[in-house]
Scaffold this motif. Structure first.
Motif, PDB file in Angstrom:
ATOM      1  N   SER A 162       0.719  -1.160  -0.067  1.00  0.00           N
ATOM      2  CA  SER A 162       0.031   0.081  -0.051  1.00  0.00           C
ATOM      3  C   SER A 162       0.855   1.174  -0.027  1.00  0.00           C
ATOM      4  CB  SER A 162      -1.028   0.155   1.214  1.00  0.00           C
ATOM      5  OG  SER A 162      -1.704  -1.204   1.237  1.00  0.00           O
ATOM      6  N   ARG A 163       1.894   1.340   0.887  1.00  0.00           N
ATOM      7  CA  ARG A 163       2.775   2.507   0.795  1.00  0.00           C
ATOM      8  C   ARG A 163       3.413   2.758  -0.356  1.00  0.00           C
ATOM      9  NH1 ARG A 163       4.942   0.180   5.669  1.00  0.00           N
ATOM     10  NH2 ARG A 163       6.896  -0.470   4.714  1.00  0.00           N
ATOM     11  N   LEU A 164       4.001   1.771  -1.212  1.00  0.00           N
ATOM     12  CA  LEU A 164       4.309   1.993  -2.452  1.00  0.00           C
ATOM     13  C   LEU A 164       3.661   2.245  -3.349  1.00  0.00           C
ATOM     14  CD1 LEU A 164       7.004   1.648  -4.238  1.00  0.00           C
ATOM     15  CD2 LEU A 164       6.542  -0.933  -4.564  1.00  0.00           C
ATOM     16  N   GLY A 165       2.294   1.934  -3.508  1.00  0.00           N
ATOM     17  CA  GLY A 165       1.320   1.910  -4.313  1.00  0.00           C
ATOM     18  C   GLY A 165       0.914   3.609  -4.150  1.00  0.00           C
ATOM     19  N   VAL A 166       0.530   3.953  -2.982  1.00  0.00           N
ATOM     20  CA  VAL A 166       0.315   5.348  -2.876  1.00  0.00           C
ATOM     21  C   VAL A 166       1.419   6.184  -3.199  1.00  0.00           C
ATOM     22  CG1 VAL A 166      -0.329   7.033  -1.025  1.00  0.00           C
ATOM     23  CG2 VAL A 166      -1.225   4.819  -0.882  1.00  0.00           C
TER      24      VAL A 166
ATOM     25  N   GLY B  34       7.577 -14.019  -8.048  1.00  0.00           N
ATOM     26  CA  GLY B  34       8.050 -13.138  -6.890  1.00  0.00           C
ATOM     27  C   GLY B  34       9.632 -13.186  -6.975  1.00  0.00           C
ATOM     28  N   VAL B  35      10.245 -14.226  -7.345  1.00  0.00           N
ATOM     29  CA  VAL B  35      11.713 -14.335  -7.240  1.00  0.00           C
ATOM     30  C   VAL B  35      12.452 -13.045  -8.138  1.00  0.00           C
ATOM     31  CG1 VAL B  35      13.623 -15.841  -7.766  1.00  0.00           C
ATOM     32  CG2 VAL B  35      11.683 -16.797  -6.616  1.00  0.00           C
ATOM     33  N   LYS B  36      11.780 -13.054  -9.338  1.00  0.00           N
ATOM     34  CA  LYS B  36      12.454 -11.767 -10.190  1.00  0.00           C
ATOM     35  C   LYS B  36      11.856 -10.642  -9.648  1.00  0.00           C
ATOM     36  CE  LYS B  36      13.362 -14.730 -13.951  1.00  0.00           C
ATOM     37  NZ  LYS B  36      12.890 -15.291 -15.429  1.00  0.00           N
ATOM     38  N   SER B  37      10.321 -10.376  -9.353  1.00  0.00           N
ATOM     39  CA  SER B  37       9.604  -9.263  -9.081  1.00  0.00           C
ATOM     40  C   SER B  37      10.355  -8.414  -7.928  1.00  0.00           C
ATOM     41  CB  SER B  37       8.391  -9.491  -8.899  1.00  0.00           C
ATOM     42  OG  SER B  37       7.542  -9.612 -10.004  1.00  0.00           O
ATOM     43  N   CYS B  38      10.806  -9.559  -6.833  1.00  0.00           N
ATOM     44  CA  CYS B  38      11.309  -8.708  -5.631  1.00  0.00           C
ATOM     45  C   CYS B  38      12.551  -7.870  -5.887  1.00  0.00           C
ATOM     46  CB  CYS B  38      11.712  -9.644  -4.692  1.00  0.00           C
ATOM     47  SG  CYS B  38      13.154 -11.017  -5.220  1.00  0.00           S
ATOM     48  N   LEU B  39      13.249  -8.117  -6.943  1.00  0.00           N
ATOM     49  CA  LEU B  39      14.286  -7.240  -7.409  1.00  0.00           C
ATOM     50  C   LEU B  39      13.954  -5.830  -8.026  1.00  0.00           C
ATOM     51  CD1 LEU B  39      16.678  -9.839  -9.512  1.00  0.00           C
ATOM     52  CD2 LEU B  39      17.239  -8.854  -7.101  1.00  0.00           C
ATOM     53  N   SER B  40      12.737  -5.742  -8.977  1.00  0.00           N
ATOM     54  CA  SER B  40      12.232  -4.468  -9.433  1.00  0.00           C
ATOM     55  C   SER B  40      11.496  -4.058  -8.356  1.00  0.00           C
ATOM     56  CB  SER B  40      11.531  -5.041 -10.789  1.00  0.00           C
ATOM     57  OG  SER B  40      10.701  -6.071 -10.481  1.00  0.00           O
ATOM     58  N   ILE B  41      10.773  -4.698  -7.651  1.00  0.00           N
ATOM     59  CA  ILE B  41       9.946  -4.025  -6.623  1.00  0.00           C
ATOM     60  C   ILE B  41      10.821  -3.208  -5.579  1.00  0.00           C
ATOM     61  CG2 ILE B  41       8.249  -4.357  -4.609  1.00  0.00           C
ATOM     62  CD1 ILE B  41       6.905  -6.313  -6.494  1.00  0.00           C
ATOM     63  N   CYS B  42      12.060  -3.985  -4.996  1.00  0.00           N
ATOM     64  CA  CYS B  42      12.847  -3.256  -4.237  1.00  0.00           C
ATOM     65  C   CYS B  42      13.387  -1.985  -4.759  1.00  0.00           C
ATOM     66  CB  CYS B  42      13.931  -4.174  -3.623  1.00  0.00           C
ATOM     67  SG  CYS B  42      13.364  -5.312  -2.589  1.00  0.00           S
ATOM     68  N   GLU B  43      13.795  -2.145  -6.039  1.00  0.00           N
ATOM     69  CA  GLU B  43      14.436  -0.971  -6.733  1.00  0.00           C
ATOM     70  C   GLU B  43      13.256   0.116  -6.946  1.00  0.00           C
ATOM     71  OE1 GLU B  43      16.950  -0.004 -10.823  1.00  0.00           O
ATOM     72  OE2 GLU B  43      16.493  -2.089 -10.337  1.00  0.00           O
ATOM     73  N   LEU B  44      12.036   0.029  -7.070  1.00  0.00           N
ATOM     74  CA  LEU B  44      11.002   0.680  -7.173  1.00  0.00           C
ATOM     75  C   LEU B  44      10.899   1.352  -5.865  1.00  0.00           C
ATOM     76  CD1 LEU B  44       9.143   1.813  -9.661  1.00  0.00           C
ATOM     77  CD2 LEU B  44       7.465   0.058  -8.718  1.00  0.00           C
ATOM     78  N   GLY B  45      10.663   0.838  -4.894  1.00  0.00           N
ATOM     79  CA  GLY B  45      10.801   1.428  -3.438  1.00  0.00           C
ATOM     80  C   GLY B  45      11.922   2.298  -3.235  1.00  0.00           C
TER      81      GLY B  45
ATOM     82  N   GLY C 118      11.755   6.431  -2.423  1.00  0.00           N
ATOM     83  CA  GLY C 118      11.860   6.453  -1.044  1.00  0.00           C
ATOM     84  C   GLY C 118      10.986   5.846  -0.270  1.00  0.00           C
ATOM     85  N   VAL C 119      10.328   4.670  -0.604  1.00  0.00           N
ATOM     86  CA  VAL C 119       9.486   4.017   0.249  1.00  0.00           C
ATOM     87  C   VAL C 119      10.295   2.570   0.807  1.00  0.00           C
ATOM     88  CG1 VAL C 119       7.408   2.457   0.383  1.00  0.00           C
ATOM     89  CG2 VAL C 119       7.471   4.549  -1.059  1.00  0.00           C
ATOM     90  N   GLU C 120      10.038   2.460   2.029  1.00  0.00           N
ATOM     91  CA  GLU C 120      10.823   1.307   2.795  1.00  0.00           C
ATOM     92  C   GLU C 120       9.925   0.006   2.746  1.00  0.00           C
ATOM     93  OE1 GLU C 120      12.910   0.892   7.207  1.00  0.00           O
ATOM     94  OE2 GLU C 120      11.094   2.037   7.109  1.00  0.00           O
ATOM     95  N   LEU C 121      10.816  -0.957   2.078  1.00  0.00           N
ATOM     96  CA  LEU C 121      10.016  -2.259   1.852  1.00  0.00           C
ATOM     97  C   LEU C 121      10.841  -3.421   2.793  1.00  0.00           C
ATOM     98  CD1 LEU C 121       9.437  -1.794  -1.743  1.00  0.00           C
ATOM     99  CD2 LEU C 121       7.648  -1.361   0.040  1.00  0.00           C
ATOM    100  N   PRO C 122      10.730  -3.493   4.025  1.00  0.00           N
ATOM    101  CA  PRO C 122      11.531  -4.532   4.757  1.00  0.00           C
ATOM    102  C   PRO C 122      11.269  -5.980   4.341  1.00  0.00           C
ATOM    103  CG  PRO C 122       9.955  -3.265   6.185  1.00  0.00           C
ATOM    104  CD  PRO C 122       9.912  -2.612   4.907  1.00  0.00           C
TER     105      PRO C 122
END
Length: 340
Positions: A229-233, A289-300, A304-308
């Motif tokens: 949600s944080r990333l989406g907003v 998700g194995v590949k998406s975690c890379l792009s989603i973390c980079e997007l965060g 400036g969105v924390e995605l622990p």
């Protein structure tokens, strides 16, 4: 309607489990559907035996669904084109199909991911490669485990499109006694919900593989939803989308079901298997998700969105972080209010 027309004939490009299932839904709803299969033998099995033995064995496919290994043949006369290929292969496939996508037809993405490198959502990728306007592109997202739907078990989904009329046309095109679609104009939120849940499902699977119980898994699901949600907003999504089918609904299904590839893949990692071992056990397929975690973390990081949780999954998958260390890190993070 704003350029949209009734959807009577549909091409579905991609004959995996979800592509075949969605094609079945459309045919059961009274549409004429042609399913493109990369391998001619899959197309032949669908046409001759009314089944897709590789992905939906035992499921009888309706007569209004035909198959072809020729994309030009599948696309001929289609009012809408549904892309049902993995997110990281969509660009290369679209490059071959784009010259046949003219005519203002509606383009629909079933893929759930963020492209590596460009960090584009699938609708953005389609707009760029196919050279169409954003309001021509729709996405489908929700708690849509293919095998359950193929068996006719009731479910709901979201069809998101900036052009509400196009979403309504698609909504009508896939309405059956077991499949109910809702419309939404928040394409960003629906896409990020679909991409993010695969990463969180890996985390839940890792927790399950470690033998952790329901409290732990529920905590990961809930805090995972907060991350998405944080990333989406931050990217302009409506926060209410994440409380709906494309957010919480899809997340719960993907994190809870043994039919979820991401959940079961995560379980293998949680039991101590390497990424390569989990991949071999999964018949050579890597969970999205194995590949998406890379792009989603980079997007965060870009926004400036924390995605622990997503970052921990990334390090388990790609930096050999031990699952036990992942759990310890997440539980020992600094204290903060829940809604920050």
């Amino acid at each position: 309607m704003s350029g949209a027309r009734e959807v009577r004939r549909v091409a579905v490009l991609g004959a995996g489990s979800w592509g075949t299932t969605f094609a079945k839904v459309l045919a059961d709803a009274g549409r004429d559907v042609t399913l493109w299969a990369r391998r001619p033998e899959v197309a032949a099995a669908i046409n001759e035996r009314r089944t897709n033995p590789d992905y939906l064995p035992g499921i009888v496919l309706p007569a209004r669904l035909s198959a072809s290994a020729d994309p030009a043949s599948a696309l001929e006369g289609a009012d809408a084109v549904v892309f049902a290929v993995p997110s990281q292969t969509l660009r290369s496939n679209l490059a071959h199909w784009r010259d046949q996508l003219s005519g203002g037809r509606t383009l629909v993405s079933l893929a759930k991911g963020v492209e590596l490198g460009t960090l584009k959502r699938m609708s953005e990728l389609i707009v760029e490669v196919a050279g169409v306007l954003p309001d021509q592109v729709a996405v489908v997202s929700g708690p849509n485990l293919a095998l359950e739907i193929a068996h006719g078990e009731p479910t709901a989904t979201v069809i998101a499109c900036a052009d509400h009329d196009r979403a309504v046309a698609l909504q009508n095109a896939c309405a059956t006694g077991y499949f109910r679609a809702y419309t939404n104009t928040d394409v960003i939120g629906c896409e990020l919900g679909g991409a993010g849940k695969n990463v969180i499902a890996l985390a839940v699977g890792i927790a399950a593989g470690m033998g952790l119980g329901d409290n732990s898994r529920a905590s990961v699901i809930t805090r995972g939803l907060a991350e998405i949600s944080r990333l989406g907003v931050a990217l302009g999504a409506d926060p209410l989308t994440f409380a709906g089918l494309a957010g919480l609904g899809d997340l719960v299904a993907t994190c809870s079901s043994p039919l979820s590839r991401n959940r079961t893949f995560g379980e293998r990692l949680g039991r101590g298997e390497t990424l390569a071992e989990a991949e071999r056990a999964n018949h050579g397929q890597v969970a999205e998700g194995v590949k998406s975690c890379l792009s989603i973390c980079e997007l965060g990081e870009r926004h400036g969105v924390e995605l622990p949780i997503a970052d921990a999954v990334r390090r388990v998958c790609h930096e050999d972080l031990a699952p036990s260390s992942m759990a310890k890190e997440l539980i020992s993070r600094s204290f903060k209010p829940e809604y920050l």
